[in-house]
Write an enzyme that holds these catalytic residues in place. Sequence first.
Site, PDB file in Angstrom:
ATOM      1  N   ASP A 125       0.880  -1.165   0.000  1.00  0.00           N
ATOM      2  CA  ASP A 125       0.000   0.000   0.000  1.00  0.00           C
ATOM      3  C   ASP A 125       0.923   1.222   0.000  1.00  0.00           C
ATOM      4  O   ASP A 125       2.127   1.110   0.281  1.00  0.00           O
ATOM      5  CB  ASP A 125      -0.949   0.003   1.204  1.00  0.00           C
ATOM      6  CG  ASP A 125      -2.122   0.971   0.996  1.00  0.00           C
ATOM      7  OD1 ASP A 125      -2.066   1.805   0.056  1.00  0.00           O
ATOM      8  OD2 ASP A 125      -3.106   0.910   1.771  1.00  0.00           O
TER       9      ASP A 125
HETATM   10  C1  BGC Z   1      -4.934   3.416   0.110  1.00  0.00           C
HETATM   11  C2  BGC Z   1      -5.068   2.394  -0.991  1.00  0.00           C
HETATM   12  C3  BGC Z   1      -4.932   3.069  -2.321  1.00  0.00           C
HETATM   13  C4  BGC Z   1      -3.607   3.790  -2.381  1.00  0.00           C
HETATM   14  C5  BGC Z   1      -3.363   4.510  -3.686  1.00  0.00           C
HETATM   15  C6  BGC Z   1      -3.696   4.256  -0.047  1.00  0.00           C
HETATM   16  O1  BGC Z   1      -3.715   5.332   0.827  1.00  0.00           O
HETATM   17  O2  BGC Z   1      -4.939   2.772   1.364  1.00  0.00           O
HETATM   18  O3  BGC Z   1      -6.293   1.731  -0.899  1.00  0.00           O
HETATM   19  O4  BGC Z   1      -5.049   2.139  -3.355  1.00  0.00           O
HETATM   20  O5  BGC Z   1      -3.558   4.753  -1.342  1.00  0.00           O
HETATM   21  O6  BGC Z   1      -4.180   5.606  -3.815  1.00  0.00           O
END
Ligand code: BGC
Length: 879
Positions: free
Chosen positions: A278
């Site tokens: 993530d």
């Molecule tokens: C989130 C993810 C997301 C990623 C990219 C993160 O803060 O937890 O779910 O895909 O950002 O935007």
Amino acid sequence: MYALTYTVLLGLSLQAAASPVIDPRQSSQQAFSPPWYPSPAGGTSKSWAAAYQKAAALVSQMTVPEKVNVTTGLGNSMGLCVGNTGPVPRLGFPSLCLQDGPLGVRMADKITAFPAGITIAGTWDKELYRQRGEGMGAEFRGKGVHIMLGPCMGPLGNHPAGGRNWEGFGSDPYLQGIASGETITGIQSQGVVATAKHFIANEQEHFRGGVNAISSNIDDRTLHEVYLWPFQDSVKAGVGAVMCSYNKVNNSAACQNSWLQNNVLKDQLGFQGFIMSDWLAQMSGVASLLSGMDMSMPGDGYYWDDRNPMLGPRLTESIVNGSLPISRLDDMVTRIVATWYHFGQDKGYPEINFSSHSKSDYGPLYPGSNNPEPSGHVNYHVNVMGNHPQLSRKIAADATALLKNDKDTLPLKKPMKIGIYGEDAALMNPGGANGCGDRGCNKGTLAVGWGSGSTDFEYLVDPLSAITKKAESYGGKVSSILFNNATAQMAEDAKKQDICIAFINADSGEGYMTWEDVVGDRPNLNTQNHGDEVVMAVAANCANTVVVVHTVGPIILEKWIDNPNVRSVVWAHLPGIESGNALVDVLFGDVNPSGKLPYTIGKSLADYGPAAGIIYDHSQNSSPQQDFIDGVFVDYRYFDKNNITPRYEFGFGMSYTTFKFGQLVTRTRAPISALPDKRPTPEAQPPVYHSTIPKADEVLFPPGFTKINRMIYPWLTAANVTKGPYPYPDGFTTKQPLSEAGGAEGGNPSLWEVLATVSTTVTNTGKVAGAEVAQLYLAMPQVGSITFPLKQLRGFQKVLLQPGETKQVTFDLTRRDLSYWDTVRQNWVIPGPAVGVMVGSSSRAIKCQGVLQTVQNGQSDGKGKGKDQGKGKGKQGKF
Ligand code: BGC
């Protein structure tokens, strides 16, 4: 200090292998996740073999910096998507575009804001799950996205106020699993790679990231039977990517948790794609990679835009100085390249044609470079919506759960005077439907939650406009009072109406945004914007009050639900782009409601139990410890176990017609063995490389190379690479035995064999056509001290029936469906001699039941012929 009065040890099961009785609450050790090495190489599945062969041919030509580039993001905003990997231009391998999110293409125009995960879950319709996946896949492909960052199946919803529960498919692992699998199949049918996220136990937003991220402490059985379950369905469906989460699990960061990534995901589940972090969830370099992580997103280090990567040049350096075995890098890059081939993205894949960072046609190609150049044509406004708005309207209508309908108030019979009350009825945000970035506020009608899981609205059909249009079509009149603080005017106005519709809502989202007191997670389960006051003012003055609810999850309705003037409650979830039209379809009876709740609505937050509470406060400079002490007793399983009467139970939803269930017929393959077949030998072998470790002066920036400002590159600037002993993690040199629960994509294939079928009939006994969801729940027998939920969902079928029509519904039960996770045997085990089977229209409205013979003494080979076991009683009773 935390009361670590019990341990939530993944490792406990191993340590306690000598003792078959494990009660995690009796341990006082700190939750801990044991080591599991080495990381299994991808390429063991037949269906992926061709892609791995092609990948091997390409990867074997790559230099170490080229390999590193494929695994590392270029840095935040260093490309048009939210994630952009490094390309290998020499070999024609592109920069991959990774884009949110689970309900549509984020930060783009001319796209569909599909109904959210929690909404589609509420349809309980497998065909619609898949169609929505196909629709989203087509849109991501049309925009040139390689990897869609969804679906979301974690959080699962252990905490009803969890900020991101709405991105996923409800609080039951089986429901999440079916919805995730079908969604992934749909997305990937379009050649787009789906991402199962967030792996794993990412249940709350407070303390979600950083070195002191919350630790979700979970025992081994609960992990397998609850939180891992939908990920297993996802791998079985062939998912190409998994995103490791921000939180820790048993005090080991999810992205460097070798037990979870190496053992559980890659060995037990046989995952063939790649694991990405993530965004900034990676907490270490080599340790994360040894633990199975394959790709770093967005490439930066601990902080946004710090350009202090843990991979990139550091990964190159760790290869050169021998800290990371080159075989691990080869596996990482092969997994990514194989995924690209597996989904045919090497042939005619559309170019990325939008920018996440600009609405203008022309703009910078690398906005994070702090440099307007290089620039180019970035937004082509390709319309990818197709017929997806119509599909979204159908989904939103079919998901709508009718929770109360006294005196058949709904469907509306062309009332002449309709009063509409509350902000949630209309577009009230002065900035328009997209007025708050990433939808991070609750102003006006609520159609999606906020954060990376939202999209822009190309348009949003609000309820007031749609109801007005409908009323005008037959000469009806609509009056509206929209500001929630105008309760006195509402009360006056409501007196004059034939029907009054009060709109209320509750919103939440990702924790990087806050709206009022909602810091991602909700602080409570109350209506927001004083919604209760709206309902009470209206209902006190209007005998025909209908309440429409748009919400991210359960809301406490107790202040007014028993008021006889509140005739109907319509649970519309987060309906997406066609909100108002879908609602009109249900209110006026063009669509007969058939949605069922994907979670329980309690009478208070406390009803969900202490472990369902979010940790909001934690002053120490350490990780808050969230102990999942309720184990497998999540949501309705907790209510059932503790004999708590919910307001509306999991699986509940009414119809404009009535249904009758027939008798239950069960059929099993006899005999059934307790354990699955032996782990099979792999169908294919991972590629073998003869990679050599380059010298430091072979991985320097190419002479004369022109850098883009602030881009993360894989090369080193100087050849002074430090060598020395690398502190390998404890347990690194102990090769672990492979899991008997594994052996193929989705786990041991024996787990997916159908061992029993259950069938019954459903008849429409009313006057209008309608669909019913037949839900199958199992009651497992107690095994020693291991207790089971009174019921756990293990099947559902939605059937559309004309008045008077009867259809048969049949449920297939696989070995996994009939098993529990035995922490001592480290395998799925079917309890015997029998399990109870219940079929009903909700988790508490059981209509017929019976018994399924399972494991009999002395029967263990698992082979046998089908055999009818007779008929159940066809009415409710106790086993
Ligand atoms: C989130 C993810 C997301 C990623 C990219 C993160 O803060 O937890 O779910 O895909 O950002 O935007």
